[in-house]
Design a protein around this motif. Structure first.
Motif, PDB file in Angstrom:
ATOM      1  N   ASN A  76      -9.739 -15.649 -53.940  1.00  0.00           N
ATOM      2  CA  ASN A  76     -10.592 -16.761 -53.532  1.00  0.00           C
ATOM      3  C   ASN A  76      -9.730 -17.987 -53.214  1.00  0.00           C
ATOM      4  O   ASN A  76      -9.225 -18.666 -54.106  1.00  0.00           O
ATOM      5  N   ASP A 117     -17.435 -14.897 -65.132  1.00  0.00           N
ATOM      6  CA  ASP A 117     -17.980 -15.314 -63.839  1.00  0.00           C
ATOM      7  C   ASP A 117     -17.049 -16.369 -63.235  1.00  0.00           C
ATOM      8  O   ASP A 117     -17.016 -17.516 -63.681  1.00  0.00           O
ATOM      9  N   ALA A 118     -16.312 -15.968 -62.232  1.00  0.00           N
ATOM     10  CA  ALA A 118     -15.340 -16.858 -61.604  1.00  0.00           C
ATOM     11  C   ALA A 118     -16.000 -18.088 -60.987  1.00  0.00           C
ATOM     12  O   ALA A 118     -15.444 -19.189 -61.032  1.00  0.00           O
ATOM     13  N   GLN A 119     -17.181 -17.918 -60.412  1.00  0.00           N
ATOM     14  CA  GLN A 119     -17.853 -19.046 -59.770  1.00  0.00           C
ATOM     15  C   GLN A 119     -18.185 -20.145 -60.770  1.00  0.00           C
ATOM     16  O   GLN A 119     -18.113 -21.335 -60.430  1.00  0.00           O
ATOM     17  N   ASP A 175     -10.844 -13.952 -59.905  1.00  0.00           N
ATOM     18  CA  ASP A 175     -11.052 -13.699 -58.476  1.00  0.00           C
ATOM     19  C   ASP A 175      -9.818 -14.172 -57.719  1.00  0.00           C
ATOM     20  O   ASP A 175      -9.811 -15.249 -57.119  1.00  0.00           O
ATOM     21  N   LYS A 176      -8.771 -13.357 -57.759  1.00  0.00           N
ATOM     22  CA  LYS A 176      -7.466 -13.747 -57.212  1.00  0.00           C
ATOM     23  C   LYS A 176      -7.483 -14.054 -55.717  1.00  0.00           C
ATOM     24  O   LYS A 176      -6.667 -14.808 -55.229  1.00  0.00           O
TER      25      LYS A 176
END
Length: 98
Positions: A52, A18-20, A49-50
């Motif tokens: 973002n 989870d990138a967040q 998440d490239k």
């Protein structure tokens, strides 16, 4: 802030992709001026998440505040390119809607 970091780390253990979560804990480390930890978490967020730009901005701020000015300049270049691309997409999509 310690409780927030602990909660996010617990969540990361459950959802490591989870990138967040990684971006959130990275930002908290940045606020605490724990630059090595912030860099590690933000790089993971970017891997996940490239596209973002927020993670890139936080990583660039981490480099700058930590005194790694060469990496900060490189980060600013990435952010600038991402922002230009994003603006172009907005203009293009608005033109298509007309």
């Amino acid at each position: 802030m310690d409780e927030a970091i602990a909660a996010l780390k617990t969540a990361i253990a459950v959802a490591p992709r989870d990138a967040q979560l990684h971006g959130g804990v990275g930002r908290l480390y940045l606020q605490r001026r724990e630059f090595a930890d912030a860099e590690r978490e933000l790089k993971i967020a970017i891997q996940l998440d490239k596209g973002n730009v927020v993670y890139w901005k936080d990583l660039t701020a981490t480099f700058y505040q930590g005194g790694n000015y060469a990496a900060a300049l490189a980060g600013y270049d990435v952010v600038e390119k991402m922002e230009k691309t994003r603006r172009w997409r907005v203009v293009y999509s608005r033109a298509l809607l007309r």
